[in-house]
Design a protein around this motif. Sequence first.
Motif, short mmCIF file in Angstrom:
data_model
loop_
_atom_site.label_atom_id
_atom_site.label_comp_id
_atom_site.label_asym_id
_atom_site.label_seq_id
_atom_site.Cartn_x
_atom_site.Cartn_y
_atom_site.Cartn_z
N PRO A 42 0.79 -1.24 0.00
CA PRO A 42 0.00 0.00 0.00
C PRO A 42 0.82 1.28 0.00
N THR A 43 1.86 1.36 0.83
CA THR A 43 2.65 2.59 0.91
C THR A 43 3.35 2.89 -0.41
N VAL A 44 3.92 1.86 -1.02
CA VAL A 44 4.60 2.04 -2.30
C VAL A 44 3.60 2.41 -3.39
N LEU A 45 2.44 1.75 -3.38
CA LEU A 45 1.43 2.03 -4.40
C LEU A 45 0.94 3.48 -4.29
N LYS A 46 0.76 3.98 -3.07
CA LYS A 46 0.33 5.37 -2.90
C LYS A 46 1.37 6.33 -3.45
N GLN A 47 2.65 6.03 -3.23
CA GLN A 47 3.71 6.89 -3.77
C GLN A 47 3.67 6.90 -5.29
N VAL A 48 3.49 5.73 -5.88
CA VAL A 48 3.45 5.61 -7.33
C VAL A 48 2.26 6.36 -7.92
N VAL A 49 1.07 6.08 -7.39
CA VAL A 49 -0.13 6.73 -7.92
C VAL A 49 -0.09 8.24 -7.66
N GLY A 50 0.38 8.62 -6.46
CA GLY A 50 0.47 10.04 -6.14
C GLY A 50 1.36 10.80 -7.10
N ASN A 51 2.49 10.22 -7.46
CA ASN A 51 3.39 10.88 -8.39
C ASN A 51 2.76 11.00 -9.78
N LEU A 52 2.05 9.97 -10.21
CA LEU A 52 1.40 10.03 -11.53
C LEU A 52 0.31 11.11 -11.55
N LEU A 53 -0.47 11.20 -10.49
CA LEU A 53 -1.53 12.21 -10.45
C LEU A 53 -0.95 13.62 -10.34
N THR A 54 0.12 13.78 -9.57
CA THR A 54 0.78 15.08 -9.48
C THR A 54 1.28 15.53 -10.84
N ASN A 55 1.88 14.59 -11.58
CA ASN A 55 2.33 14.91 -12.94
C ASN A 55 1.16 15.29 -13.83
N ALA A 56 0.07 14.56 -13.71
CA ALA A 56 -1.08 14.79 -14.59
C ALA A 56 -1.67 16.18 -14.40
N VAL A 57 -1.75 16.65 -13.15
CA VAL A 57 -2.31 17.99 -12.92
C VAL A 57 -1.29 19.09 -13.21
N LYS A 58 -0.02 18.74 -13.12
CA LYS A 58 1.02 19.76 -13.37
C LYS A 58 1.16 20.07 -14.86
N PHE A 59 1.22 19.04 -15.69
CA PHE A 59 1.51 19.24 -17.11
C PHE A 59 0.24 19.44 -17.92
N ARG A 60 -0.59 20.37 -17.47
CA ARG A 60 -1.81 20.71 -18.20
C ARG A 60 -1.50 21.80 -19.22
N LYS A 61 -2.40 21.95 -20.16
CA LYS A 61 -2.23 23.00 -21.16
C LYS A 61 -2.44 24.37 -20.52
N ASP A 62 -1.71 25.34 -21.02
CA ASP A 62 -1.77 26.69 -20.46
C ASP A 62 -3.19 27.24 -20.54
N GLY A 63 -3.67 27.73 -19.41
CA GLY A 63 -4.99 28.35 -19.37
C GLY A 63 -6.15 27.39 -19.27
N GLU A 64 -5.88 26.08 -19.19
CA GLU A 64 -6.95 25.10 -19.09
C GLU A 64 -6.79 24.28 -17.81
N PRO A 65 -7.90 23.89 -17.19
CA PRO A 65 -7.80 23.00 -16.02
C PRO A 65 -7.34 21.61 -16.45
#
Length: 264
Positions: A151-174
């Motif tokens: 569980p701890t490792v899986l949370k780190q993995v999924v958390g990093n993927l979701l952080t990347n997904a919200v970070k690398f959005r198109k400019d001006g768009e959610p």
Amino acid sequence: MRAARVRAEAGEAEVRRLNRDLERMVAERTADLEVANTQLEAFAYTVSHDLRAPLRGMEGFARILLDDFADGLGPKGKRHAERIVAAAQRMEALISDLLTFSRLQRIDVSLRAIDPTGIVRTAANEAHALAGPEDAIIRIDEPLPKVAAEPTVLKQVVGNLLTNAVKFRKDGEPAQVRVWGQEFDGHVRLWVEDQGIGIAPEHQERIFGTFERLHGQEAYPGNGIGLAIVKAGAERMGGRAGVESTPEAGARFWVELAAPKPAA
């Protein structure tokens, strides 16, 4: 007949000698590995405590300058103090990610059947808070299939993927992110799909390396370790990670793990 028996006995003696030599070499290599692991743990402790303390001191004194002496600093002095604070924060994040990456190489991983839905929800809430309420829409296709994971490792993995997904959005768009699961041939893939800036094919393997960045700090802050942690975490759980993407058309990151074995 006697000569053949002598040759056979000599051959057996040579095999026993080689086995003894091999066992000795394995024991020596094991001892060397234990020493290396001990040294790595000592290094991680030093990074965590001895390097972080002066770093926090630098950030703290720079903030004092900004809070209590801003008028005397002038515009140029304020910019310099703000740069010190920003640099200290980046270094703190880098140290934290390096320690996470180091721990993933050493921790004992005990796989068990888990429902990843709760872990994904928690990671999604954290990513949503990081991006801001107006800047991220995260949808989870529940229920997600069960996986054999830690569980701890899986949370780190999924958390990093979701952080990347919200970070690398198109400019001006959610950021628009979807998490879903896929079962096949005794395995499960957890997908994190976004509608962001995407990744060119020639970079899709490279981005899972340590300190690999495709964009400058000004455009997308980061230290280039997040996806290396994803890859290391997936591999420690006996799985793998990858991505499918087209530039300007989003990315679909996946983590493939074993499905739990049916109860006897």
